[in-house]
Design a protein around this motif. Structure first.
Motif, PDB file in Angstrom:
ATOM      1  N   MET A   1       0.845  -1.203   0.000  1.00  0.00           N
ATOM      2  CA  MET A   1       0.000   0.000   0.000  1.00  0.00           C
ATOM      3  C   MET A   1       0.877   1.249   0.000  1.00  0.00           C
ATOM      4  N   ILE A   2       0.495   2.240  -0.789  1.00  0.00           N
ATOM      5  CA  ILE A   2       1.269   3.476  -0.877  1.00  0.00           C
ATOM      6  C   ILE A   2       1.043   4.310   0.376  1.00  0.00           C
ATOM      7  N   ASP A   3       2.136   4.788   0.947  1.00  0.00           N
ATOM      8  CA  ASP A   3       2.096   5.621   2.143  1.00  0.00           C
ATOM      9  C   ASP A   3       2.083   7.087   1.718  1.00  0.00           C
ATOM     10  N   ILE A   4       1.027   7.808   2.094  1.00  0.00           N
ATOM     11  CA  ILE A   4       0.902   9.221   1.727  1.00  0.00           C
ATOM     12  C   ILE A   4       2.083  10.031   2.259  1.00  0.00           C
ATOM     13  N   THR A   5       2.547   9.694   3.457  1.00  0.00           N
ATOM     14  CA  THR A   5       3.669  10.421   4.053  1.00  0.00           C
ATOM     15  C   THR A   5       4.919  10.307   3.184  1.00  0.00           C
ATOM     16  N   LYS A   6       5.164   9.103   2.660  1.00  0.00           N
ATOM     17  CA  LYS A   6       6.340   8.900   1.804  1.00  0.00           C
ATOM     18  C   LYS A   6       6.209   9.659   0.488  1.00  0.00           C
ATOM     19  N   LEU A   7       4.993   9.719  -0.034  1.00  0.00           N
ATOM     20  CA  LEU A   7       4.779  10.485  -1.267  1.00  0.00           C
ATOM     21  C   LEU A   7       5.023  11.973  -1.031  1.00  0.00           C
ATOM     22  N   LYS A   8       4.584  12.481   0.128  1.00  0.00           N
ATOM     23  CA  LYS A   8       4.834  13.887   0.458  1.00  0.00           C
ATOM     24  C   LYS A   8       6.337  14.159   0.530  1.00  0.00           C
ATOM     25  N   THR A   9       7.069  13.235   1.130  1.00  0.00           N
ATOM     26  CA  THR A   9       8.523  13.390   1.231  1.00  0.00           C
ATOM     27  C   THR A   9       9.162  13.358  -0.152  1.00  0.00           C
ATOM     28  N   PHE A  10       8.718  12.434  -0.996  1.00  0.00           N
ATOM     29  CA  PHE A  10       9.240  12.311  -2.356  1.00  0.00           C
ATOM     30  C   PHE A  10       9.037  13.609  -3.139  1.00  0.00           C
ATOM     31  N   VAL A  11       7.834  14.167  -3.086  1.00  0.00           N
ATOM     32  CA  VAL A  11       7.535  15.400  -3.815  1.00  0.00           C
ATOM     33  C   VAL A  11       8.332  16.572  -3.243  1.00  0.00           C
ATOM     34  N   ALA A  12       8.494  16.614  -1.923  1.00  0.00           N
ATOM     35  CA  ALA A  12       9.257  17.698  -1.299  1.00  0.00           C
ATOM     36  C   ALA A  12      10.716  17.670  -1.750  1.00  0.00           C
ATOM     37  N   VAL A  13      11.322  16.490  -1.787  1.00  0.00           N
ATOM     38  CA  VAL A  13      12.715  16.373  -2.243  1.00  0.00           C
ATOM     39  C   VAL A  13      12.827  16.795  -3.705  1.00  0.00           C
ATOM     40  N   ALA A  14      11.871  16.360  -4.526  1.00  0.00           N
ATOM     41  CA  ALA A  14      11.898  16.715  -5.945  1.00  0.00           C
ATOM     42  C   ALA A  14      11.758  18.220  -6.144  1.00  0.00           C
ATOM     43  N   VAL A  33      14.068  11.179   6.045  1.00  0.00           N
ATOM     44  CA  VAL A  33      13.806  11.457   4.630  1.00  0.00           C
ATOM     45  C   VAL A  33      14.480  10.400   3.764  1.00  0.00           C
ATOM     46  N   THR A  34      15.740  10.136   4.053  1.00  0.00           N
ATOM     47  CA  THR A  34      16.501   9.144   3.282  1.00  0.00           C
ATOM     48  C   THR A  34      15.826   7.776   3.344  1.00  0.00           C
ATOM     49  N   GLN A  35      15.395   7.391   4.532  1.00  0.00           N
ATOM     50  CA  GLN A  35      14.760   6.088   4.715  1.00  0.00           C
ATOM     51  C   GLN A  35      13.460   5.987   3.911  1.00  0.00           C
ATOM     52  N   GLN A  36      12.671   7.051   3.908  1.00  0.00           N
ATOM     53  CA  GLN A  36      11.390   7.028   3.185  1.00  0.00           C
ATOM     54  C   GLN A  36      11.609   6.953   1.670  1.00  0.00           C
ATOM     55  N   ILE A  37      12.605   7.678   1.170  1.00  0.00           N
ATOM     56  CA  ILE A  37      12.890   7.628  -0.270  1.00  0.00           C
ATOM     57  C   ILE A  37      13.374   6.236  -0.663  1.00  0.00           C
ATOM     58  N   LYS A  38      14.256   5.643   0.159  1.00  0.00           N
ATOM     59  CA  LYS A  38      14.742   4.288  -0.131  1.00  0.00           C
ATOM     60  C   LYS A  38      13.596   3.281  -0.118  1.00  0.00           C
ATOM     61  N   SER A  39      12.648   3.477   0.788  1.00  0.00           N
ATOM     62  CA  SER A  39      11.492   2.581   0.856  1.00  0.00           C
ATOM     63  C   SER A  39      10.671   2.659  -0.426  1.00  0.00           C
ATOM     64  N   LEU A  40      10.477   3.880  -0.932  1.00  0.00           N
ATOM     65  CA  LEU A  40       9.747   4.046  -2.197  1.00  0.00           C
ATOM     66  C   LEU A  40      10.507   3.410  -3.352  1.00  0.00           C
ATOM     67  N   GLU A  41      11.828   3.585  -3.356  1.00  0.00           N
ATOM     68  CA  GLU A  41      12.643   3.015  -4.434  1.00  0.00           C
ATOM     69  C   GLU A  41      12.563   1.493  -4.430  1.00  0.00           C
ATOM     70  N   ARG A  42      12.529   0.895  -3.243  1.00  0.00           N
ATOM     71  CA  ARG A  42      12.373  -0.565  -3.168  1.00  0.00           C
ATOM     72  C   ARG A  42      11.013  -0.981  -3.720  1.00  0.00           C
ATOM     73  N   MET A  43      10.002  -0.191  -3.435  1.00  0.00           N
ATOM     74  CA  MET A  43       8.661  -0.498  -3.929  1.00  0.00           C
ATOM     75  C   MET A  43       8.599  -0.399  -5.457  1.00  0.00           C
ATOM     76  N   VAL A  44       9.275   0.628  -6.004  1.00  0.00           N
ATOM     77  CA  VAL A  44       9.271   0.847  -7.454  1.00  0.00           C
ATOM     78  C   VAL A  44      10.236  -0.106  -8.164  1.00  0.00           C
ATOM     79  N   GLY A  45      11.347  -0.421  -7.475  1.00  0.00           N
ATOM     80  CA  GLY A  45      12.371  -1.265  -8.097  1.00  0.00           C
ATOM     81  C   GLY A  45      13.320  -0.472  -8.963  1.00  0.00           C
ATOM     82  N   ALA A  46      13.448   0.832  -8.669  1.00  0.00           N
ATOM     83  CA  ALA A  46      14.343   1.683  -9.460  1.00  0.00           C
ATOM     84  C   ALA A  46      14.724   2.901  -8.642  1.00  0.00           C
TER      85      ALA A  46
END
Length: 309
Positions: A1-14, A33-46
């Motif tokens: 399941m996508i975590d809204i908090t992680k998406l907010k962090t992703f957009v903020a970094v971008a 922040v680093t941990q949340q981005i890495k978690s998203l990258e694992r989910m995406v696989g890139a």
């Protein structure tokens, strides 16, 4: 399941091009922040970011996700805002103006039923004539109104149900034995009428004038802004009047009053549910309108008149 908090962090970094700036804006630590981005990258696989000239920039995969993530966050914010509004509305007050006639025989029971479905709200009902209800809607005092005539074009209105106004008197009155009278016979009797600004009075006046009756020559002895008071007077044996048939049905059945036909007389009118313009229509007003319409499905209400509810 996508975590809204992680998406907010992703957009903020971008948007900021920096993990540290994103952590400051979001009030979280940089390792978080680093941990949340890495978690998203694992989910995406890139990889989603790459360092470029001291700035974090999106990879091609990151770019594909970025716009969708922003749109999703916007929808999420709108959802949270709407849920907050609904929560407030369910604890809020509905200010409704009810035409005098309907306050006397149809709407009170519906108000009780509507409140039982939404017990957290308060209902403030004001019994007025149609003109006064329109004034209340214009001033913002009322959220919604139910009136006895077609409203001004500046309001949003929906036809609710069809009503018939009849002429009636006491069984001992000479007209009661006639069954049907001519329009000009009205000059010979004492009449009780609703007040000048009443929707009922306007409908009756227009119809009588269509039949050639000079309204100003009628023998109007009493004017009063209450249909039940008029009914009580006629039941006591005084005069004749015009009121909504729905208000009179019980007394007609019991023989306390009698309907007298007037040749050619046909006074029918729609009751209207009336709102201020769309920008001022509240959640509770829309909910109440839907409820009222659900109680009159047997009446013809055009589909296009339901669209904005």
């Amino acid at each position: 399941m996508i975590d809204i908090t992680k998406l907010k962090t992703f957009v903020a970094v971008a948007d900021l091009g920096s993990f540290s700036k994103a952590s400051e804006m979001l009030y979280i630590t940089q390792p978080a922040v680093t941990q949340q981005i890495k978690s998203l990258e694992r989910m995406v696989g890139a990889k989603l970011f790459q360092r470029q000239g001291g700035r974090m920039v999106l990879t091609e995969e990151g770019k594909r996700i970025y716009e969708l993530a922003k749109a999703l966050l916007k929808d999420y914010e709108n959802l949270v805002e709407e849920m907050a509004k609904i929560k407030k509305d369910f604890k809020d007050s509905l200010f409704v103006g009810i035409s005098t006639t309907l306050s006397e025989y149809k709407v009170p029971e519906l108000l009780v039923e509507f409140h039982s479905k939404m017990p957290g709200i308060s209902i403030r009902a004001f019994v007025e004539n149609s003109q006064q209800i329109e004034e209340g809607l214009s001033s913002g005092v009322l959220n919604i109104g139910i009136i006895e005539r077609e409203p001004s074009e500046k309001f949003r209105a929906i036809r609710w149900f069809y009503d018939e106004i009849i002429f009636f008197t006491h069984p001992s009155h000479p007209f009661a034995k006639e069954g049907e009278i001519e329009p000009e016979d009205l000059y010979s009797t004492e009449l009780i009428f609703r007040e000048v600004s009443s929707g009922t009075r306007k409908v009756v006046k227009d119809e009588l004038e269509r039949l050639g009756v000079i309204f100003e020559k009628l023998n109007i002895k009493i004017e009063i802004n209450c249909g039940r008071s008029i009914l009580s007077m006629v039941k006591c044996g005084y005069g004749c009047s015009f009121l909504s048939k729905g208000l009179l049905e019980k007394d007609l059945r019991e023989g306390n009053i009698v309907e007298v036909k007037i040749r050619g007389f046909n006074a029918r009118r729609w009751y209207y549910i009336v709102f201020p313009d769309d920008s001022k229509t509240t959640f509770l007003a829309n909910s109440f309108a839907k409820f009222l319409l659900s109680k009159t499905q047997e009446n013809i209400i055009k589909d296009e008149e339901r669209v904005n509810l």
